[in-house]
Design a protein around this motif. Structure first.
Motif, PDB file in Angstrom:
ATOM      1  N   UNK A 129      41.940  33.911  37.415  1.00  0.00           N
ATOM      2  CA  UNK A 129      40.931  33.985  38.486  1.00  0.00           C
ATOM      3  C   UNK A 129      41.693  33.797  39.793  1.00  0.00           C
ATOM      4  N   UNK A 130      41.759  34.888  40.572  1.00  0.00           N
ATOM      5  CA  UNK A 130      42.488  34.846  41.844  1.00  0.00           C
ATOM      6  C   UNK A 130      41.523  35.098  43.001  1.00  0.00           C
ATOM      7  N   UNK A 131      41.958  34.690  44.175  1.00  0.00           N
ATOM      8  CA  UNK A 131      41.192  35.003  45.376  1.00  0.00           C
ATOM      9  C   UNK A 131      42.107  35.604  46.434  1.00  0.00           C
ATOM     10  N   UNK A 132      41.606  36.631  47.077  1.00  0.00           N
ATOM     11  CA  UNK A 132      42.237  37.155  48.285  1.00  0.00           C
ATOM     12  C   UNK A 132      41.431  36.583  49.447  1.00  0.00           C
ATOM     13  N   UNK A 133      42.058  35.735  50.224  1.00  0.00           N
ATOM     14  CA  UNK A 133      41.362  35.041  51.312  1.00  0.00           C
ATOM     15  C   UNK A 133      41.901  35.539  52.647  1.00  0.00           C
ATOM     16  N   UNK A 134      41.009  36.012  53.492  1.00  0.00           N
ATOM     17  CA  UNK A 134      41.405  36.417  54.838  1.00  0.00           C
ATOM     18  C   UNK A 134      41.773  35.151  55.611  1.00  0.00           C
ATOM     19  N   UNK A 135      42.897  35.175  56.320  1.00  0.00           N
ATOM     20  CA  UNK A 135      43.326  33.934  56.985  1.00  0.00           C
ATOM     21  C   UNK A 135      42.387  33.521  58.121  1.00  0.00           C
TER      22      UNK A 135
END
Lengths: 148, 148
Positions: free
Chosen positions: A34-40
């Motif tokens: 389970x991964x997340x791409x998080x906008x900074x």
């Protein structure tokens, strides 16, 4: 925005980081990949980003999906950007398996069967390869040297 | 692929259609502004599409999100591509409100309060404007003349 979880901290174990976004491994019970791409930057909605940044975000989502597929051959990959609790743009990228506790429901629905620790451990063993690929493709993880 | 729901039929009331994708209104109880962007060709995963097609798909998702925000000013927009039950690429684009039955949970989690028929009706009244905008921006709805 110190009351925002993804402004106050990384939101998970950082796997790769660029100027605009980071990829983190989320510690979600029962879903080892389970991964997340998080906008900074703190932006609530996908359309708060200009088109070029939306493309950057989705390229990163695609990279994570590709790495999951290559290393795990999951039954399905689930992608979602919800943000009801944490309205700071992030994408969940989750490898789903026919044996997982919630399949074929979404991870947010009710469990349908007990967890399978042996198979989960099998997935865990592949995370290093996934994350090495992502760090190579997207940017070296620098969690240790970046301020939280 | 006659056993695929989105190959056998439109998957909802068609609002706009292009050569590559269609936008449909989904009839999901409690969530009056629930749309789907469905890729016309049968492809299970986002990364089964080449980059240019992924960009087309996400541009359509962004158009729907933008129309929902302009017409409804929702508390949050939820985006998701799951496909566990119907592994044919589609994006859910859902206007969420602090008064809806599942807020702040995902629509797939348990309800947290009763539905609010009056507020739901208020959203319903805005759908025509949303859909006129989408048809204008993305492509005229031709559900009546296209084969199912």
């Amino acid at each position: 925005m110190t009351d925002c979880l993804f402004c106050a901290g990384d939101g998970g174990r950082v796997v790769a980081r660029t100027q605009k976004l980071r990829i983190v491994h989320a510690d979600e019970a029962g879903f080892p990949a389970f991964y997340r791409v998080i906008w900074n930057a703190h932006q609530p909605e996908f359309t708060d980003l200009p088109a070029a940044d939306r493309a950057l975000a989705m390229d990163a989502v695609a990279q994570v999906e590709r790495a999951l597929r290559q290393q795990l051959a999951p039954t399905k990959v689930n992608l979602a950007s919800l943000g009801n609790m944490t309205p700071h743009l992030h994408w969940h990228v989750i490898a789903r398996f026919a044996w997982d506790s919630h399949w074929p429901g979404p991870v947010w629905a009710a469990a349908q069967r007990p967890r399978d620790p042996v198979r989960e451990a099998g997935v865990q063993q592949r995370l290093e390869a996934i994350e090495a690929e992502l760090a190579r493709e997207i940017g070296a993880a620098r969690a240790a040297v970046m301020p939280k």
